[in-house]
Design an enzyme around this catalytic site. Structure first.
Site, PDB file in Angstrom:
ATOM      1  N   ARG A  49      14.338 -15.174  38.702  1.00 30.33           N
ATOM      2  CA  ARG A  49      15.317 -14.278  39.351  1.00 30.33           C
ATOM      3  C   ARG A  49      15.479 -14.065  40.648  1.00 30.33           C
ATOM      4  O   ARG A  49      14.323 -13.380  41.322  1.00 30.33           O
ATOM      5  CB  ARG A  49      15.458 -13.030  38.529  1.00 30.33           C
ATOM      6  CG  ARG A  49      16.380 -12.154  38.647  1.00 30.33           C
ATOM      7  CD  ARG A  49      17.711 -12.478  38.112  1.00 30.33           C
ATOM      8  NE  ARG A  49      18.824 -11.465  38.375  1.00 30.33           N
ATOM      9  CZ  ARG A  49      20.000 -11.720  38.114  1.00 30.33           C
ATOM     10  NH1 ARG A  49      20.694 -12.837  38.049  1.00 30.33           N
ATOM     11  NH2 ARG A  49      21.054 -10.895  38.312  1.00 30.33           N
ATOM     12  N   ALA A  88       5.823  13.964   1.668  1.00 29.16           N
ATOM     13  CA  ALA A  88       4.290  13.950   2.384  1.00 29.16           C
ATOM     14  C   ALA A  88       3.961  12.437   3.096  1.00 29.16           C
ATOM     15  O   ALA A  88       3.683  11.316   2.544  1.00 29.16           O
ATOM     16  CB  ALA A  88       3.385  13.749   1.072  1.00 29.16           C
ATOM     17  N   PHE A 134       0.844  -1.206   0.023  1.00 24.52           N
ATOM     18  CA  PHE A 134      -0.121  -0.209  -0.089  1.00 24.52           C
ATOM     19  C   PHE A 134       0.823   1.023  -0.130  1.00 24.52           C
ATOM     20  O   PHE A 134       1.598   1.513   0.978  1.00 24.52           O
ATOM     21  CB  PHE A 134      -0.762  -0.189   1.096  1.00 24.52           C
ATOM     22  CG  PHE A 134      -1.758   1.062   1.730  1.00 24.52           C
ATOM     23  CD1 PHE A 134      -3.033   1.018   1.007  1.00 24.52           C
ATOM     24  CD2 PHE A 134      -1.446   2.130   2.361  1.00 24.52           C
ATOM     25  CE1 PHE A 134      -3.879   1.976   1.306  1.00 24.52           C
ATOM     26  CE2 PHE A 134      -2.193   3.188   2.723  1.00 24.52           C
ATOM     27  CZ  PHE A 134      -3.478   3.141   2.198  1.00 24.52           C
ATOM     28  N   GLN A 176      12.877  -3.238  31.910  1.00 27.07           N
ATOM     29  CA  GLN A 176      13.585  -2.955  33.389  1.00 27.07           C
ATOM     30  C   GLN A 176      13.739  -3.791  34.349  1.00 27.07           C
ATOM     31  O   GLN A 176      14.813  -4.140  35.041  1.00 27.07           O
ATOM     32  CB  GLN A 176      12.777  -1.534  33.842  1.00 27.07           C
ATOM     33  CG  GLN A 176      13.260  -0.842  35.304  1.00 27.07           C
ATOM     34  CD  GLN A 176      14.341   0.085  34.931  1.00 27.07           C
ATOM     35  OE1 GLN A 176      14.895   0.241  33.600  1.00 27.07           O
ATOM     36  NE2 GLN A 176      15.067   0.505  35.864  1.00 27.07           N
ATOM     37  N   GLU A 212       1.170   4.444  10.132  1.00 27.97           N
ATOM     38  CA  GLU A 212      -0.161   4.589   9.709  1.00 27.97           C
ATOM     39  C   GLU A 212      -0.785   5.918  10.577  1.00 27.97           C
ATOM     40  O   GLU A 212      -1.932   5.806  11.129  1.00 27.97           O
ATOM     41  CB  GLU A 212      -1.040   3.323  10.308  1.00 27.97           C
ATOM     42  CG  GLU A 212      -0.454   2.151   9.273  1.00 27.97           C
ATOM     43  CD  GLU A 212      -1.064   1.168   9.163  1.00 27.97           C
ATOM     44  OE1 GLU A 212      -2.469   1.340   9.357  1.00 27.97           O
ATOM     45  OE2 GLU A 212      -0.926  -0.054   8.848  1.00 27.97           O
ATOM     46  N   SER A 228       6.187  -0.666   2.946  1.00 28.94           N
ATOM     47  CA  SER A 228       6.057  -2.125   3.484  1.00 28.94           C
ATOM     48  C   SER A 228       5.629  -2.897   2.460  1.00 28.94           C
ATOM     49  O   SER A 228       4.949  -2.994   1.697  1.00 28.94           O
ATOM     50  CB  SER A 228       5.223  -2.296   4.604  1.00 28.94           C
ATOM     51  OG  SER A 228       5.544  -1.433   5.716  1.00 28.94           O
ATOM     52  N   SER A 255       1.574   9.464  16.698  1.00 31.34           N
ATOM     53  CA  SER A 255       0.621   9.781  17.729  1.00 31.34           C
ATOM     54  C   SER A 255      -0.056  11.054  17.625  1.00 31.34           C
ATOM     55  O   SER A 255      -1.122  11.547  18.082  1.00 31.34           O
ATOM     56  CB  SER A 255       1.213   9.463  19.263  1.00 31.34           C
ATOM     57  OG  SER A 255       1.627   8.356  19.406  1.00 31.34           O
ATOM     58  N   GLU A 312       5.143   9.608   0.932  1.00 33.27           N
ATOM     59  CA  GLU A 312       6.243  10.221  -0.223  1.00 33.27           C
ATOM     60  C   GLU A 312       7.103  10.806   0.890  1.00 33.27           C
ATOM     61  O   GLU A 312       6.874  11.269   1.774  1.00 33.27           O
ATOM     62  CB  GLU A 312       5.662  11.105  -1.018  1.00 33.27           C
ATOM     63  CG  GLU A 312       4.492  10.454  -1.877  1.00 33.27           C
ATOM     64  CD  GLU A 312       4.094  11.340  -2.952  1.00 33.27           C
ATOM     65  OE1 GLU A 312       4.533  12.385  -3.518  1.00 33.27           O
ATOM     66  OE2 GLU A 312       3.151  10.801  -3.894  1.00 33.27           O
TER      67      GLU A 312
END
Ligand SMILES: Cc1cc2nc3c(=O)[nH]c(=O)nc-3n(C[C@H](O)[C@H](O)[C@H](O)COP(=O)(O)OP(=O)(O)OC[C@H]3O[C@@H](n4cnc5c(N)ncnc54)[C@H](O)[C@@H]3O)c2cc1C
Length: 381
Positions: free
Chosen positions: A269, A132, A125, A337, A364, A160, A367, A129
């Site tokens: 651990r 852009a 898809f 962590q 896509e 992708s 945020s 650019e």
């Protein structure tokens, strides 16, 4: 399987159970090696094709699995939990087939979708650019009438699957005066003269899910136009609503894998004669990770539910993607962590998961763009 998924039909639960087994046995064990070699996930996608996953976003009449949007969410989560690169290449393929399903003619749907759903025929898809990305309406790629078809000229980047795909849905300006209403989509088969893909980009993560720059100087027949001229941008935005729920699913799958790894590590651990999992500070970290992950999953479920109703659900999709991508980064960082110095080495999967997740807040629609979409909806009413 979390209790939440009992809402799926029995058939869908079976679909997900079979997929979970395949991912556990044949895809997850290869994730570390794929990350090291940066080899494209061809074989993993072929394995998923056998399980019906290449058409899990498509109805049965077009050769797809016909599962609900909720089951699709769960299925992508399962794949991402095993291998982020495979999930990313898979969902990029969904963007391409969704574009044909949403915007294509009956002939295009009949010709392309069954092949893309059932055999290993991969799609890409191409919207972004070099100048852009966040504002795709500002694209420079042009398609002009030429003889009995179109001449397509321009450059795309970060696509992708772009260099390995069998077909690419490419967006181009056909009426420069009409801004987003002057953008159209075209179906470009592999091997079209004048099409070239660069080498895969050297990315931070998702190393088995390659992204490419594309150079286009191609003649296409009139039948390559997806649907009608000027409808491309609308199609792209509808496709991205679906895609953002699938990004949320990837985030949730990878974050769940990070939480599971942290939980197992904390139990094993021993520090100062006591397991990490017995220390209150670590227990609270695990609780917060599970809490936020469940909130993200419920928001993604809400977006998937709205998707299944068949109307636009841009705000819910933006919220689901924003929440899941930010939560997933927090969960992976906290999991790392908990692993201490070992988490910073390639001997534990958390290092790879942390890198694979970082793009989720960017692709896509970043945020910031999701916040713009949400604010736009809030302020419109
Ligand atoms: C691994 C990967 C896979 C990808 N796959 C695809 C694909 O298959 N198909 C495809 O078409 N594209 C794909 N992309 C491109 C991706 O969608 C873009 O990178 C993304 O939309 C951001 O665009 P940009 O990189 O040009 O950043 P820019 O648009 O240059 O943005 C830079 C920064 O500015 C911020 N910003 C921009 N505008 C605003 C604003 N109005 N308000 C506040 N902040 C703002 C952004 O949030 C970002 O933080 C992929 C990218 C990567 C890295």
């Amino acid at each position: 399987m979390s209790d939440i998924w009992h809402m799926l039909s029995e058939e869908e639960r079976l679909f997900c159970d079979v997929l979970e087994r395949i991912v556990k046995e044949r895809i997850a064990p290869r994730a570390a090696e794929t990350d090291e070699s940066a080899a494209f996930v061809h074989e993993q996608l072929a394995t998923l094709a056998e399980a019906g996953m290449l058409g899990a976003n498509l109805p049965e009449e077009h050769g797809g699995s016909g599962v609900s949007a909720l089951a699709l969410l769960r299925a992508v989560e399962i794949v991402a939990g095993g291998c982020g690169s495979t999930a990313s290449a898979l969902t990029a393929h969904y963007l391409a087939t969704d574009a044909i399903l949403i915007g294509g003619t009956d002939t295009q749907k009949a010709e392309w979708l069954p092949k893309a759903a059932t055999s290993h025929m991969l799609g890409a898809f191409a919207l972004t650019e070099p100048t852009a990305g966040s504002d795709p309406a500002d694209m420079r790629t042009r398609a002009v009438r030429s003889g009995d078809g179109w001449h397509l000229k321009g450059n795309k980047c970060f696509i992708s699957n772009g260099g390995v795909a069998d077909f690419i849905v490419v967006f181009a300006v056909t009426d420069p005066d009409a801004r987003h209403r002057g953008i159209s989509a075209f179906l470009l088969p592999k091997g079209t003269p004048g099409f070239e893909a660069g080498p895969p980009e050297r990315t931070m993560g998702l190393k088995g899910g390659h992204v490419f720059s594309l150079s286009l100087d191609c003649h296409l027949p009139d039948t390559a136009l997806v649907g009608e001229a000027g409808q491309g941008f609308k199609t792209a935005m509808q496709v991205l609503d679906n895609g953002r729920v699938e990004v949320a699913a990837q985030c949730i799958g990878m974050a769940q894998a990070a939480l599971d790894a942290a939980k197992d590590y904390a139990k094993e651990r021993v520090i100062g004669g006591e397991a990490l999992s017995d220390k209150q500070g670590i227990r609270w970290m695990l609780a917060d990770m599970a809490l936020e992950l469940q909130a993200a999953r419920l928001m993604a479920l809400d977006a998937a539910r709205q998707r299944s109703l068949g109307h636009r659900f841009s705000k819910a999709a933006a919220m689901a993607k924003l929440k899941a991508s930010e939560v997933a980064d927090m969960v992976a960082d906290t999991a790392l962590q908990i692993h201490g110095g070992y988490g910073y080495t390639r001997d534990f999967p958390i290092e790879r998961i942390t890198r694979d997740l970082r793009i989720m807040r960017i692709y896509e629609g970043s945020s910031e763009i999701q916040r713009n979409i949400i604010a736009g909806h809030l302020l419109a009413h």
